[in-house]
Design an enzyme around this catalytic site. Structure first.
Site, PDB file in Angstrom:
ATOM      1  N   ASP A 218       0.870  -1.182   0.000  1.00 55.22           N
ATOM      2  CA  ASP A 218       0.000   0.000   0.000  1.00 55.22           C
ATOM      3  C   ASP A 218       0.908   1.234   0.000  1.00 55.22           C
ATOM      4  OD1 ASP A 218      -2.197   1.616   0.017  1.00 55.22           O
ATOM      5  OD2 ASP A 218      -2.663   1.353   2.141  1.00 55.22           O
TER       6      ASP A 218
ATOM      7  N   ASP B 225       1.656   1.423   8.167  1.00 52.35           N
ATOM      8  CA  ASP B 225       0.514   0.705   7.606  1.00 52.35           C
ATOM      9  C   ASP B 225       1.007  -0.490   6.791  1.00 52.35           C
ATOM     10  OD1 ASP B 225      -2.039   0.002   7.067  1.00 52.35           O
ATOM     11  OD2 ASP B 225      -2.537   1.725   5.819  1.00 52.35           O
TER      12      ASP B 225
ATOM     13  N   ASN C  26       1.566   6.752   3.864  1.00 51.03           N
ATOM     14  CA  ASN C  26       2.281   5.659   4.528  1.00 51.03           C
ATOM     15  C   ASN C  26       3.794   5.787   4.436  1.00 51.03           C
ATOM     16  OD1 ASN C  26      -0.194   4.509   5.125  1.00 51.03           O
ATOM     17  ND2 ASN C  26      -0.224   3.270   3.265  1.00 51.03           N
TER      18      ASN C  26
END
Length: 267
Positions: free
Chosen positions: A185, A203, A190
């Site tokens: 992701d 994350d 992040n």
């Protein structure tokens, strides 16, 4: 107040008396408490959370990621509690970096190459396209897809009729994979930056061996939508997200980029 929340005793002892704020960034249903030095993530017990903790521990010393301080479960409440160190730095979608596209794309490229440098020979998690499509099918068949959150061209007159049509297309048009260590992701919120360099990756629930083009695709989409105002309130008119490919030193494979953006529509 923290004292009014029911935590496992080990977690409670570690955070007692500390001030915190709640962080509602992102799409996760988890409750996230931000302390000065810790982050506490509370969510429903799931096998995927055990895999996350295993990956975080495996990544210690390999990448700048949060350290697992404690991981406890309350079986009766159906909740798990992950206490980890807090990584410092600004999200790479911060106005400072969005206003400096060349600098930002250079830093993102460096971060991605650092991920690719991780030796995957003993990585405890390998995510195959079969795995992802199987999960996507479960989500489609159980009506878990929010089509209102999709790209404007994914569904409708110029796109797919419905999530099942998209799923079937994905199943029939699988790309060749280039396995690397993947964040899973790799989006701007992040990736944290401090003092002009990568300070942390957060994350990490989808980390593992995966196709290199997955992270490229999601990063490109994140750059594009943070620049055009889709995500966030500001439009950066002079921001060209394709600077990312130049910084990365790769020619964009648009077939793979579009495939992984479409796959992510089902999650």
């Amino acid at each position: 107040m923290l004292e009014n929340l029911k935590f496992p005793e080990k977690i409670k002892a570690l955070v007692a008396g500390k001030n915190y704020t709640c962080d509602d960034m992102g799409k996760s249903q988890a409750k996230v408490l931000m302390f000065n030095d810790y982050v506490l993530k509370i969510e429903k017990i799931a096998k995927k959370n055990d895999e996350l903790v295993k990956m975080m521990r495996w990544l210690e010393g390999k990448l700048p990621v949060p350290k697992v301080i404690a991981y406890e479960k309350d079986e009766a409440a159906g909740l798990q509690f992950l206490l980890m160190s807090r990584v410092t730095g600004k999200m790479s979608c911060d106005d400072y970096y969005m206003s400096r596209p060349k600098e930002l794309c250079k830093l993102l490229a460096q971060a991605l190459k650092l991920l690719w440098s991780v030796d995957i020979s003993d990585c405890p998690r390998c995510i195959t396209l079969d795995d992802e499509l199987k999960e996507a099918r479960f989500r489609v068949e159980n009506n878990l897809i929010d089509v209102s959150d999709a790209e404007l061209t994914t569904f409708g007159p110029d796109g797919f009729e419905n999530p099942m049509a998209l799923l079937e297309w994905l199943e029939n048009n699988r790309p060749e994979r280039e396995p690397v260590f993947s964040h899973g992701d790799f989006c701007l919120p992040n990736i944290l930056i401090e003092d002009g360099k990568l300070s942390g990756l957060i994350d990490l629930g989808d980390t593992g061996v995966n196709d290199k083009w997955l992270d490229i695709a999601l990063c490109y989409r994140s750059l594009k939508h943070n620049a055009d105002g889709t995500w966030g309130k500001k439009i950066y008119q002079d921001f060209n997200p394709e600077l990312f490919f130049e910084a990365l030193g790769v020619e964009p494979d648009w077939d793979k980029i579009n495939y992984y953006i479409l796959l992510d529509e089902l999650f």
